[in-house]
Design an enzyme around this catalytic site. Structure first.
Site, PDB file in Angstrom:
ATOM      1  N   GLU A  45       0.820  -1.211   0.000  1.00  0.00           N
ATOM      2  CA  GLU A  45       0.000   0.000   0.000  1.00  0.00           C
ATOM      3  C   GLU A  45       0.855   1.262   0.000  1.00  0.00           C
ATOM      4  OE1 GLU A  45      -4.216  -0.978   1.974  1.00  0.00           O
ATOM      5  OE2 GLU A  45      -2.538  -1.357   3.327  1.00  0.00           O
TER       6      GLU A  45
ATOM      7  N   GLU B 212      -3.357  -9.444   3.873  1.00  0.00           N
ATOM      8  CA  GLU B 212      -4.162  -9.185   5.075  1.00  0.00           C
ATOM      9  C   GLU B 212      -5.203 -10.261   5.360  1.00  0.00           C
ATOM     10  OE1 GLU B 212      -2.510  -5.164   4.008  1.00  0.00           O
ATOM     11  OE2 GLU B 212      -3.215  -6.939   2.937  1.00  0.00           O
TER      12      GLU B 212
END
Length: 259
Positions: free
Chosen positions: A113, A133
């Site tokens: 990210e 995640e």
């Protein structure tokens, strides 16, 4: 002219109009805790505040970009998310200066990210991206679900987001996520070469290009992030999210309960 500075977990260096920001927690694979996030936010603010700095480079020490969130710190109640600025003080920040990610080794979870929050990516062939995640009962809320489907084909992005599978740098280049692929150990060198090519141009023109390109997507991204936050807030606050972090810390498989 080269001017270097350092804090406990972030190093910065000026190189003739280029500002190199290095995450320096190799013992933790450059995972981001709260203190590191605040230091990165301060470094990015320095980049934008100094008019003579035309390009920034974000990289990691020790042959690793970043393993993302420091899950041990997260399990202890520490957060690497800064209100209004996002993960690592970067993913939702309005960064005016062009920023290049120089990626070696792992760029996982929040590491991906952070790279997505940069304008360009240079990666070594041994680099690996990934939104992992889902393995830990959480989701990538700091740009992974919003930006990744804009950078690569939507169906490929969904596969990566839903499986948590790794994305090797060579494949990332084929998909258009990576601008330049280098040999291991050469990502920063190539990023500096790219930054020099940018910095050779007129400062007002550089600033205008980034502003126009970013403003075309910034409002859409912010709307998408706000909509996303409503959906994922219960996930991040769930028992499964805590279980994922505990399982990682205890080096065991998680036991999901769906709540």
């Amino acid at each position: 002219m080269t001017e270097a500075a350092s804090t406990s977990s972030v190093r910065t260096e000026e190189r003739d109009g280029i500002f190199v920001i290095t995450i320096d927690r190799p013992e933790a694979r450059n995972a981001i805790d709260g203190a590191t996030a605040r230091e990165l936010a301060a470094a990015v603010d320095q980049l934008d505040a100094r008019d003579y700095l035309l390009v920034g480079i974000l990289t990691g020490a020790g042959g690793v970009f970043s393993a993302g969130m420091d899950l041990k710190a997260f399990a202890a109640g520490d957060t690497p998310v800064i209100p209004g600025r996002g993960f690592a003080g970067i993913t939702r920040a309005d960064i005016k200066t062009p920023l290049i990610a120089a990626v070696e080794g792992y760029a996982l979870g929040g590491g991906t990210e952070m790279a997505l929050a940069c304008d360009m990516i240079v990666a070594a062939r041994n680099a690996t991206f990934g939104q992992t995640e889902v393995h830990y009962g959480i989701v990538p809320p700091e740009g992974g679900m919003v930006r990744l489907p804009e950078r690569i084909p939507r169906n490929i992005a969904l596969e990566l987001l839903l499986t948590g599978d790794p994305l090797p740098a060579a494949r990332a280049e084929q998909l258009g996520l990576v601008n330049h692929l280098t040999e291991p150990g050469e990502a920063l060198t190539q990023a500096l070469e790219l930054a020099n090519r940018v910095a050779h141009n007129a400062p007002l023109a550089i600033a205008a290009v980034k502003r126009v390109v970013n403003e075309r997507t910034a409002f859409r991204d912010q709307d998408a992030l706000r909509d996303q936050d409503r959906i994922v807030a219960p996930v991040l606050a769930s028992q499964d999210a805590q279980e994922g972090a505990r399982a990682f810390t205890e080096k065991r498989s998680p036991h999901w309960h769906g709540r």
